[in-house]
Enzyme design. Structure first.
Site, mmCIF file in Angstrom:
data_model
loop_
_atom_site.group_PDB
_atom_site.id
_atom_site.type_symbol
_atom_site.label_atom_id
_atom_site.label_comp_id
_atom_site.label_asym_id
_atom_site.label_seq_id
_atom_site.Cartn_x
_atom_site.Cartn_y
_atom_site.Cartn_z
ATOM 1 C CG HIS A 1 -13.233 -15.001 -0.417
ATOM 2 N ND1 HIS A 1 -13.945 -14.823 0.256
ATOM 3 C CD2 HIS A 1 -12.651 -13.624 0.458
ATOM 4 C CE1 HIS A 1 -14.645 -13.527 0.477
ATOM 5 N NE2 HIS A 1 -13.394 -12.749 0.659
ATOM 6 C CD GLU B 1 -6.408 -11.028 4.028
ATOM 7 O OE1 GLU B 1 -4.830 -11.372 5.433
ATOM 8 O OE2 GLU B 1 -6.591 -10.650 4.825
HETATM 9 C C1 COA Z 1 -11.182 -17.579 3.548
HETATM 10 C C2 COA Z 1 -11.858 -19.260 4.489
HETATM 11 C C3 COA Z 1 -11.756 -19.221 5.854
HETATM 12 C C4 COA Z 1 -12.905 -19.226 4.206
HETATM 13 O O1 COA Z 1 -14.326 -20.532 5.122
HETATM 14 P P1 COA Z 1 -15.042 -21.157 3.983
HETATM 15 O O2 COA Z 1 -15.960 -20.034 3.423
HETATM 16 O O3 COA Z 1 -16.487 -21.396 5.711
HETATM 17 O O4 COA Z 1 -15.017 -22.515 3.327
HETATM 18 P P2 COA Z 1 -14.413 -24.278 4.196
HETATM 19 O O5 COA Z 1 -14.279 -23.611 5.273
HETATM 20 O O6 COA Z 1 -16.056 -24.326 4.201
HETATM 21 O O7 COA Z 1 -13.729 -24.974 3.221
HETATM 22 C C5 COA Z 1 -14.305 -25.088 1.888
HETATM 23 C C6 COA Z 1 -13.508 -26.479 1.636
HETATM 24 O O8 COA Z 1 -11.921 -26.310 1.199
HETATM 25 C C7 COA Z 1 -11.354 -26.510 2.242
HETATM 26 N N1 COA Z 1 -10.361 -24.845 2.662
HETATM 27 C C8 COA Z 1 -10.640 -23.512 2.589
HETATM 28 N N2 COA Z 1 -10.002 -23.052 2.378
HETATM 29 C C9 COA Z 1 -8.617 -23.306 2.767
HETATM 30 C C10 COA Z 1 -7.331 -23.949 2.435
HETATM 31 N N3 COA Z 1 -7.022 -21.861 2.541
HETATM 32 N N4 COA Z 1 -6.742 -24.530 2.197
HETATM 33 C C11 COA Z 1 -7.122 -26.102 2.598
HETATM 34 N N5 COA Z 1 -8.000 -26.213 2.110
HETATM 35 C C12 COA Z 1 -8.835 -25.322 2.496
HETATM 36 C C13 COA Z 1 -11.242 -26.852 2.986
HETATM 37 O O9 COA Z 1 -10.705 -27.448 4.432
HETATM 38 C C14 COA Z 1 -13.276 -27.304 3.142
HETATM 39 O O10 COA Z 1 -12.288 -28.716 2.835
HETATM 40 P P3 COA Z 1 -13.769 -30.059 2.786
HETATM 41 O O11 COA Z 1 -14.807 -29.580 2.521
HETATM 42 O O12 COA Z 1 -12.858 -30.565 2.066
HETATM 43 O O13 COA Z 1 -13.772 -30.481 4.187
HETATM 44 C C15 COA Z 1 -10.859 -20.257 3.841
HETATM 45 O O14 COA Z 1 -10.587 -20.494 2.903
HETATM 46 C C16 COA Z 1 -10.018 -20.390 4.825
HETATM 47 O O15 COA Z 1 -9.329 -20.277 6.054
HETATM 48 N N6 COA Z 1 -8.506 -19.573 3.893
HETATM 49 C C17 COA Z 1 -7.294 -19.487 4.788
HETATM 50 C C18 COA Z 1 -7.179 -18.019 5.522
HETATM 51 C C19 COA Z 1 -7.239 -17.037 4.445
HETATM 52 O O16 COA Z 1 -6.534 -17.137 3.624
HETATM 53 N N7 COA Z 1 -8.102 -16.120 5.220
HETATM 54 C C20 COA Z 1 -8.335 -14.362 4.706
HETATM 55 C C21 COA Z 1 -9.359 -15.474 4.075
HETATM 56 S S1 COA Z 1 -10.184 -13.325 3.537
#
Ligand code: COA
Length: 367
Positions: A257, A312
């Site tokens: 998140h 979720e």
């Molecule tokens: C929710 C979300 C978009 C937040 O993204 P964010 O705050 O931008 O986090 P980042 O994209 O900067 O991720 C930070 C790191 O964690 C990793 N990461 C984040 N969520 C991840 C996940 N669900 N699975 C695997 N790796 C994940 C990223 O790859 C990144 O790794 P890196 O530092 O090696 O590049 C992200 O966690 C995600 O895509 N989750 C899956 C989709 C989901 O469940 N969405 C519903 C949200 S309520």
């Protein structure tokens, strides 16, 4: 060289407004709606009561509650042109696109600037009807009229399934819909505020918010959680399957998140609700196993990123337990989040300044 502005990609850590509506404390895992813990509201209150809290600033007394329920009931029916249009949309158009189009078609002069509570109640009342109307059409049955005796959540389930729902299912879905009504400056709320800040109408703001919620990084994840659990299939397959995803640099749905760097309090509350409903359901047993393996592997592959189970993951479990199919998950999220969107839209309109950030040009200059 032209002026360069302070850069915050993704607006991470930047506040763009002050708000009385909710506190999302991602470091401590806290979620507060106007002075109340969201988890307590989900256990002890109903959809309408919490909507009243967000829209009017206080929990309703008996008279206020009954007035709000009546207003919502009065606004549930769809205009004929919207029904006709929903029937015409091809069957392969996804439900979120249909909801976005259905809401957009509501737009007329009665939703003009500035947004009002009556407009907000009207849109909130109609969104479940749009989803259920479309769902019935896809199933080849005649859509049901809203049930005049049933409250908001019970009526939604009734229109979707064609029978009056059990109390347990209504309470479980109510808990989900309350926990997702509001969540600070999330991406779809921001969209709604941006549209409103131009003094555009409520329907345009809600339509923009629905389009934003549609994306899998925001609201599109719960159906992907069930797809993931189905694809894994057995407990033995969980670790190799999840490991393979992470090896390929893919994300595990239902984890991580932007704000919560500890357990998402909504996931904690919904886990309890899902447990109560699911009992010995093997699907739920597999899902909780997948969660444990997912957390272990995320700690291994992404050390220090503080990736936890998000709302979720258990939203998927609750919606599945009350009998909603995957393609209804994100639309149901929109049916609840419209309350928060509209509360923010009213707040934005109440002390408006157009939201207009900058960018830093990295292209060429003319020779
Ligand atoms: C929710 C979300 C978009 C937040 O993204 P964010 O705050 O931008 O986090 P980042 O994209 O900067 O991720 C930070 C790191 O964690 C990793 N990461 C984040 N969520 C991840 C996940 N669900 N699975 C695997 N790796 C994940 C990223 O790859 C990144 O790794 P890196 O530092 O090696 O590049 C992200 O966690 C995600 O895509 N989750 C899956 C989709 C989901 O469940 N969405 C519903 C949200 S309520």
């Amino acid at each position: 060289m032209s002026k360069q502005f302070q850069l915050a990609i993704g607006l991470d850590g930047i506040a763009v407004a002050e708000s009385d509506l909710s506190l999302v404390d991602g470091l401590n895992g806290l979620l507060v709606y106007r002075g109340y813990w969201a988890r307590d509201l989900a256990i002890h209150h109903t959809f309408e009561e919490v909507a009243h809290l967000l829209w009017y600033g206080h929990l309703p007394n008996e008279q206020e509650l009954s007035a709000l329920k009546n207003q919502l009931k009065q606004h549930r029916d769809l205009p004929e042109h919207v029904k006709g249009m929903l029937r015409l949309i091809p069957a392969d158009v996804d439900m979120m696109s249909v909801l976005r189009t259905g809401v957009s078609a509501l737009g007329n002069d009665s939703y003009g600037w500035p947004p009002t509570l009556e407009q907000v109640i009207s849109v909130t009342a109609k969104m479940p009807t749009i989803v259920a109307f479309r769902y019935a059409c896809l199933q080849g049955r005649e859509p049901l009229d809203p049930h005049p005796e049933l409250d908001h959540t019970a009526n939604y389930l009734y229109m979707l399934k064609g029978t009056e729902p059990s109390h347990a299912h209504v309470r479980a879905l109510d808990a989900y819909l309350i926990l997702t009504q509001e969540h600070g400056m999330n991406a779809s709320t921001f969209s709604g505020r941006v549209v409103t800040s131009t003094e555009s109408d409520l329907i345009s703001a809600i339509t923009g918010a629905i389009g934003t919620l549609k994306g899998p990084l925001h609201g599109g994840a719960p159906s992907e959680v069930t797809e993931m659990i189905e694809a894994i299939g057995t407990k033995e397959n969980a670790e190799p399957w999840l490991r393979n995803k992470l090896e390929n640099g893919e994300r595990l749905m239902g984890f991580g998140h932007r704000v919560y760097k500890t357990i998402d309090p909504r996931a904690t509350a919904l886990r309890v609700v899902a447990e109560q409903l699911s009992g010995d359901d093997p699907w739920f047993d597999l899902a909780t196993h997948v969660e444990q393996v997912g957390l272990k592997l995320l700690a291994e592959y992404k050390p220090g990123r503080k990736l936890n189970t998000n709302v979720e993951f258990f939203a998927a479990a609750v919606m599945r337990a009350v009998g909603l199919e995957d393609d209804l998950f994100t639309p149901s999220f929109a049916v609840s989040r419209v309350v928060g969107w509209s509360a923010h839209i009213l707040e934005q309109a109440g002390s408006n300044r157009i939201i207009r950030p900058q960018l830093n040009y990295t292209g060429k200059m003319p020779e």
